[in-house]
Design a protein around this motif. Structure first.
Motif, PDB file in Angstrom:
ATOM      1  N   LYS A  44       0.824  -1.206   0.000  1.00 46.68           N
ATOM      2  CA  LYS A  44       0.000   0.000   0.000  1.00 46.68           C
ATOM      3  C   LYS A  44       0.863   1.263   0.000  1.00 46.68           C
ATOM      4  O   LYS A  44       0.542   2.242  -0.679  1.00 46.68           O
ATOM      5  CB  LYS A  44      -0.939  -0.002   1.205  1.00 46.68           C
ATOM      6  N   LEU A  58      -6.276   5.749  -0.089  1.00 53.64           N
ATOM      7  CA  LEU A  58      -6.216   4.370  -0.562  1.00 53.64           C
ATOM      8  C   LEU A  58      -7.142   3.478   0.266  1.00 53.64           C
ATOM      9  O   LEU A  58      -7.912   2.686  -0.285  1.00 53.64           O
ATOM     10  CB  LEU A  58      -4.775   3.851  -0.497  1.00 53.64           C
ATOM     11  N   GLU A  59      -7.090   3.592   1.591  1.00 56.97           N
ATOM     12  CA  GLU A  59      -7.945   2.788   2.459  1.00 56.97           C
ATOM     13  C   GLU A  59      -9.422   3.093   2.233  1.00 56.97           C
ATOM     14  O   GLU A  59     -10.253   2.184   2.220  1.00 56.97           O
ATOM     15  CB  GLU A  59      -7.588   3.011   3.928  1.00 56.97           C
ATOM     16  N   GLN A  60      -9.750   4.363   2.065  1.00 56.34           N
ATOM     17  CA  GLN A  60     -11.150   4.741   1.878  1.00 56.34           C
ATOM     18  C   GLN A  60     -11.695   4.322   0.522  1.00 56.34           C
ATOM     19  O   GLN A  60     -12.903   4.180   0.343  1.00 56.34           O
ATOM     20  CB  GLN A  60     -11.313   6.253   2.060  1.00 56.34           C
ATOM     21  N   ASN A  61     -10.818   4.113  -0.439  1.00 48.80           N
ATOM     22  CA  ASN A  61     -11.228   3.745  -1.796  1.00 48.80           C
ATOM     23  C   ASN A  61     -10.547   2.464  -2.258  1.00 48.80           C
ATOM     24  O   ASN A  61     -10.189   2.323  -3.428  1.00 48.80           O
ATOM     25  CB  ASN A  61     -10.899   4.894  -2.762  1.00 48.80           C
ATOM     26  N   LYS A  62     -10.398   1.530  -1.334  1.00 48.40           N
ATOM     27  CA  LYS A  62      -9.652   0.305  -1.615  1.00 48.40           C
ATOM     28  C   LYS A  62     -10.218  -0.474  -2.806  1.00 48.40           C
ATOM     29  O   LYS A  62      -9.460  -1.014  -3.615  1.00 48.40           O
ATOM     30  CB  LYS A  62      -9.617  -0.587  -0.379  1.00 48.40           C
ATOM     31  N   GLU A  63     -11.540  -0.501  -2.924  1.00 49.14           N
ATOM     32  CA  GLU A  63     -12.142  -1.252  -4.032  1.00 49.14           C
ATOM     33  C   GLU A  63     -11.766  -0.657  -5.385  1.00 49.14           C
ATOM     34  O   GLU A  63     -11.567  -1.384  -6.348  1.00 49.14           O
ATOM     35  CB  GLU A  63     -13.664  -1.350  -3.870  1.00 49.14           C
ATOM     36  N   HIS A  65      -8.976   0.805  -6.061  1.00 50.13           N
ATOM     37  CA  HIS A  65      -7.547   0.558  -6.287  1.00 50.13           C
ATOM     38  C   HIS A  65      -7.155  -0.925  -6.216  1.00 50.13           C
ATOM     39  O   HIS A  65      -5.995  -1.254  -6.441  1.00 50.13           O
ATOM     40  CB  HIS A  65      -6.718   1.339  -5.257  1.00 50.13           C
ATOM     41  N   ARG A  66      -8.110  -1.799  -5.885  1.00 52.63           N
ATOM     42  CA  ARG A  66      -7.784  -3.216  -5.654  1.00 52.63           C
ATOM     43  C   ARG A  66      -6.998  -3.835  -6.809  1.00 52.63           C
ATOM     44  O   ARG A  66      -5.973  -4.465  -6.614  1.00 52.63           O
ATOM     45  CB  ARG A  66      -9.043  -4.024  -5.362  1.00 52.63           C
ATOM     46  N   LEU A  69      -3.466  -2.568  -6.996  1.00 51.16           N
ATOM     47  CA  LEU A  69      -2.637  -3.174  -5.938  1.00 51.16           C
ATOM     48  C   LEU A  69      -2.209  -4.583  -6.322  1.00 51.16           C
ATOM     49  O   LEU A  69      -1.046  -4.964  -6.159  1.00 51.16           O
ATOM     50  CB  LEU A  69      -3.409  -3.197  -4.607  1.00 51.16           C
TER      51      LEU A  69
END
Length: 187
Positions: A44, A58-63, A65-66, A69
């Motif tokens: 991350k 990144l954490e708030q929009n993880k989907e 950026h999945r 990643l």
């Protein structure tokens, strides 16, 4: 400080690996220095830096950026070394960058990372426990992956039922204390 125990958690997404880790750290806080470690934290950090975003974004929009990643991990960081994240963890241990008595790795998902890490820990005479986390209340999801073909030391059946959860946690704690203090079966 050389760790006295490394606990690895393996399980599919949403099985509660981070929650179990949090509960273990809270429990051990009174008698051992316990810390969470996640292979994905480094991924991350690299991803956020390369894309000019914050870790919070990144954490708030993880989907969103999945896939990015996954691509960074598979096509870049692990392209030449499938054990990249396990090797990085072991290097951090060698250099004393992880100062804890008990280290809990929350995201063991791939064979190469697992086997490299286990080999290193065995060579350094550091005990380890591999926990397979399952959760009956959550539908089997496609994201996340569990090492289904690897024999685990303990299966943690995570449950929303508080009585069942406490029973599972006590069983895990008994296993841990048996390794840390073989003469003391439970606290």
């Amino acid at each position: 400080m050389k760790p006295r125990l490394v606990i690895g958690l393996s399980g599919k997404a949403k099985t509660g690996k981070d929650y179990i880790c949090k509960q273990l750290i809270e429990h051990f806080g009174s008698c051992f220095a316990a810390k969470r470690y996640a292979f994905a934290d480094h991924l991350k950090e690299v991803y956020a830096e390369r894309h000019g975003i914050t870790l919070l974004d990144l954490e708030q929009n993880k989907e969103i950026h999945r896939q990015g990643l996954i691509d960074l991990a598979e096509k870049d960081l692990k392209a030449d070394d499938q054990a990249y994240f396990g090797r990085r963890f072991c290097r951090e241990l060698d250099y004393g960058q992880i100062d804890a008595t008990i280290i809990i790795i929350t995201d063991i998902r791939y064979h190469a990372e697992l086997f490299f890490t286990l080999g290193y820990l065995e060579a350094k005479h550091i005990p380890q426990i591999l926990i397979g986390v399952q959760r009956d209340e959550v539908e089997d999801v496609q994201c996340g992956w569990c090492l289904d073909d690897v024999k685990v030391d303990h299966v943690f059946h995570n449950s929303q039922d508080k009585t069942k959860f406490k029973s599972e946690m006590q069983s895990l704690l008994d296993l841990v204390y048996n390794i840390l203090s073989p003469t003391q079966k439970s606290l």
